[in-house]
Design a protein around this motif. Structure first.
Motif, mmCIF file in Angstrom:
data_model
loop_
_atom_site.group_PDB
_atom_site.id
_atom_site.type_symbol
_atom_site.label_atom_id
_atom_site.label_comp_id
_atom_site.label_asym_id
_atom_site.label_seq_id
_atom_site.Cartn_x
_atom_site.Cartn_y
_atom_site.Cartn_z
ATOM 1 N N ASP A 100 0.831 -1.114 -0.110
ATOM 2 C CA ASP A 100 -0.455 -0.551 -0.007
ATOM 3 C C ASP A 100 1.087 1.414 -0.504
ATOM 4 O O ASP A 100 2.211 1.638 0.474
ATOM 5 C CB ASP A 100 -0.647 0.328 1.036
ATOM 6 N N ARG B 65 -11.779 -13.396 -5.897
ATOM 7 C CA ARG B 65 -10.388 -13.823 -7.461
ATOM 8 C C ARG B 65 -11.546 -14.538 -7.861
ATOM 9 O O ARG B 65 -11.184 -14.173 -8.764
ATOM 10 C CB ARG B 65 -9.120 -13.721 -6.988
ATOM 11 N N ASP C 171 -5.510 -3.798 -10.505
ATOM 12 C CA ASP C 171 -4.791 -3.547 -10.073
ATOM 13 C C ASP C 171 -5.469 -4.092 -8.018
ATOM 14 O O ASP C 171 -6.506 -5.074 -8.694
ATOM 15 C CB ASP C 171 -5.155 -2.179 -8.738
ATOM 16 N N TYR D 20 -3.532 -8.894 -7.870
ATOM 17 C CA TYR D 20 -4.446 -10.505 -8.198
ATOM 18 C C TYR D 20 -3.565 -11.273 -7.469
ATOM 19 O O TYR D 20 -2.803 -10.756 -6.422
ATOM 20 C CB TYR D 20 -3.481 -10.313 -9.560
ATOM 21 N N SER E 37 -1.070 -10.454 -4.130
ATOM 22 C CA SER E 37 -1.522 -9.883 -3.200
ATOM 23 C C SER E 37 -1.820 -11.344 -2.203
ATOM 24 O O SER E 37 -0.961 -10.767 -1.318
ATOM 25 C CB SER E 37 -2.409 -8.767 -3.518
ATOM 26 N N SER E 38 -2.181 -11.535 -2.425
ATOM 27 C CA SER E 38 -2.172 -12.679 -1.077
ATOM 28 C C SER E 38 -1.348 -13.770 -1.269
ATOM 29 O O SER E 38 -0.997 -13.622 0.291
ATOM 30 C CB SER E 38 -3.692 -14.019 -1.913
ATOM 31 N N ARG F 222 -14.816 -7.207 -0.845
ATOM 32 C CA ARG F 222 -14.137 -6.124 -0.681
ATOM 33 C C ARG F 222 -14.743 -4.693 1.179
ATOM 34 O O ARG F 222 -13.559 -5.275 2.410
ATOM 35 C CB ARG F 222 -14.111 -4.691 -1.256
ATOM 36 N N LEU G 83 -6.998 -3.387 6.581
ATOM 37 C CA LEU G 83 -5.277 -4.278 6.059
ATOM 38 C C LEU G 83 -4.364 -2.881 6.727
ATOM 39 O O LEU G 83 -3.154 -2.954 7.203
ATOM 40 C CB LEU G 83 -4.944 -4.019 4.995
ATOM 41 N N TYR H 279 -10.349 -13.695 0.531
ATOM 42 C CA TYR H 279 -9.441 -13.114 -1.289
ATOM 43 C C TYR H 279 -9.928 -13.730 -2.061
ATOM 44 O O TYR H 279 -10.034 -13.595 -3.383
ATOM 45 C CB TYR H 279 -8.273 -12.195 -0.871
ATOM 46 N N LEU I 22 -12.676 -5.400 4.207
ATOM 47 C CA LEU I 22 -11.575 -4.061 4.607
ATOM 48 C C LEU I 22 -12.609 -2.719 5.727
ATOM 49 O O LEU I 22 -11.806 -2.143 6.809
ATOM 50 C CB LEU I 22 -11.309 -3.575 3.797
ATOM 51 N N TYR J 262 0.825 -10.267 0.800
ATOM 52 C CA TYR J 262 0.073 -10.410 2.413
ATOM 53 C C TYR J 262 -0.177 -11.296 3.464
ATOM 54 O O TYR J 262 -0.012 -11.241 4.481
ATOM 55 C CB TYR J 262 -1.694 -8.878 1.841
ATOM 56 N N GLN J 263 -1.284 -12.272 2.390
ATOM 57 C CA GLN J 263 -1.849 -14.034 3.732
ATOM 58 C C GLN J 263 -0.943 -14.442 3.641
ATOM 59 O O GLN J 263 -0.424 -14.801 4.709
ATOM 60 C CB GLN J 263 -3.083 -14.205 2.711
ATOM 61 N N PRO K 188 -9.578 -6.359 -4.240
ATOM 62 C CA PRO K 188 -10.782 -7.005 -4.306
ATOM 63 C C PRO K 188 -11.486 -6.422 -4.413
ATOM 64 O O PRO K 188 -11.622 -5.061 -4.269
ATOM 65 C CB PRO K 188 -11.336 -7.459 -2.393
ATOM 66 N N ASP L 109 -7.744 1.828 5.996
ATOM 67 C CA ASP L 109 -8.774 0.424 5.915
ATOM 68 C C ASP L 109 -8.208 -0.499 7.066
ATOM 69 O O ASP L 109 -7.025 -0.367 7.299
ATOM 70 C CB ASP L 109 -8.758 -0.140 4.675
HETATM 71 P P1 TYD Z 1 -6.344 -1.583 -2.661
HETATM 72 O O1 TYD Z 1 -7.150 -1.921 -3.350
HETATM 73 O O2 TYD Z 1 -5.387 -1.769 -3.155
HETATM 74 O O3 TYD Z 1 -6.045 -0.931 -1.028
HETATM 75 P P2 TYD Z 1 -6.504 1.011 -1.508
HETATM 76 O O4 TYD Z 1 -8.316 0.962 -2.137
HETATM 77 O O5 TYD Z 1 -6.760 1.367 0.199
HETATM 78 O O6 TYD Z 1 -5.720 1.637 -3.093
HETATM 79 O O7 TYD Z 1 -6.394 -3.152 -1.435
HETATM 80 C C1 TYD Z 1 -6.627 -3.421 -0.447
HETATM 81 C C2 TYD Z 1 -5.859 -3.639 0.793
HETATM 82 O O8 TYD Z 1 -6.533 -5.182 0.481
HETATM 83 C C3 TYD Z 1 -4.421 -3.740 0.631
HETATM 84 O O9 TYD Z 1 -4.000 -3.492 1.776
HETATM 85 C C4 TYD Z 1 -4.332 -5.258 0.335
HETATM 86 C C5 TYD Z 1 -5.255 -6.361 0.857
HETATM 87 N N1 TYD Z 1 -5.266 -7.221 0.301
HETATM 88 C C6 TYD Z 1 -5.190 -8.182 0.454
HETATM 89 O O10 TYD Z 1 -4.320 -8.167 2.024
HETATM 90 N N2 TYD Z 1 -4.706 -9.467 -0.096
HETATM 91 C C7 TYD Z 1 -5.264 -9.344 -1.741
HETATM 92 O O11 TYD Z 1 -5.859 -10.818 -2.340
HETATM 93 C C8 TYD Z 1 -5.326 -8.768 -2.097
HETATM 94 C C9 TYD Z 1 -6.137 -8.989 -3.570
HETATM 95 C C10 TYD Z 1 -5.457 -7.425 -1.522
#
Ligand code: TYD
Length: 201
Positions: A9, A70, A91, A93, A96-97, A47, A152, A66, A51, A100-101, A37, A150
């Motif tokens: 982020d 997807r 933006d 895919y 990210s999982s 989403r 995360l 997530y 969030l 992040y996860q 998402p 949010d």
């Molecule tokens: P994002 O839309 O990029 O945030 P913003 O709207 O603030 O620009 O993504 C939302 C959050 O979700 C971001 O902190 C990353 C997280 N995320 C995961 O943890 N795992 C995932 O698979 C995806 C797609 C996003």
């Protein structure tokens, strides 16, 4: 052609997506710009759960939500668009999982990747642009925007460092283009265009 943008982020993905979308449209491509998402109606509801809903979300539940977003996104929007010859720009895919996860949340990286690949029936992007920035710099950029964080985004810097490290590890795969996100938006955009030129798009 399926192109995804990744990074922690605050690295500036939206700005780059805007620039690339305009460029591709000016070249006459039909572009579908989407996000995760929330790239579909169902996804928008997921989403919100991920969030903005109050209260805890267990890590494995988070990973599956997530993945659920997807799976629906790929089946109902991305695959049909690709089949119709459109360029899909997403933006985020499944990387990210994994970052992040898998890494930041400390679930198993290989397991999260496996769940993600199952969810999308193994649809891998043609190009993944990774915008790279140290976690503290990305967080500073985010807080200067002044928007409410949010669920995360409320995580500590260490969380984003783990995500960043995992992104860098996976970026040895050939589909990745890693760009130093401390450069100007124009320089970053040019690096993306240089890679697309090599791919003849
Ligand atoms: P994002 O839309 O990029 O945030 P913003 O709207 O603030 O620009 O993504 C939302 C959050 O979700 C971001 O902190 C990353 C997280 N995320 C995961 O943890 N795992 C995932 O698979 C995806 C797609 C996003």
């Amino acid at each position: 052609m399926f192109i995804t943008f990744e990074g922690i982020d605050g690295v500036g993905k939206s700005t780059q997506l805007d620039l690339l979308e305009k460029y591709l449209e000016a070249k006459g491509h039909e572009v579908v710009r989407t996000l995760e998402p929330g790239g579909t109606d169902l996804g928008q509801e997921i989403r919100h759960l991920l969030l903005h809903r109050k209260g805890e979300v267990a890590p494995r539940s988070e990973a599956l939500l997530y993945a659920a977003d997807r799976a629906h996104h790929v089946a109902t929007l991305i695959r049909p668009a690709l089949a119709a010859g459109k360029v899909v720009l997403s933006d985020r895919y499944f990387d990210s999982s994994v970052a992040y996860q898998g890494a930041a949340r400390e679930l198993d990286v290989a397991e999260v990747r496996g769940i993600s690949l199952w969810a999308v029936g193994n649809l891998v992007p043609d190009l993944t642009v990774l915008l790279d920035l140290p976690a503290n710099e990305a967080m500073a950029r985010r807080s200067s925007k002044g928007t409410e964080p949010d669920r995360l985004e409320r995580e500590q810097v260490e969380f984003f460092e783990r995500a960043r490290d995992e992104y860098l590890k996976m970026s040895s795969e050939e589909r990745f283009l890693v760009i130093d996100a401390s450069q100007s938006p124009e320089q970053i955009h040019q690096a993306v265009l240089d890679r697309l030129a090599q791919m003849e798009l």
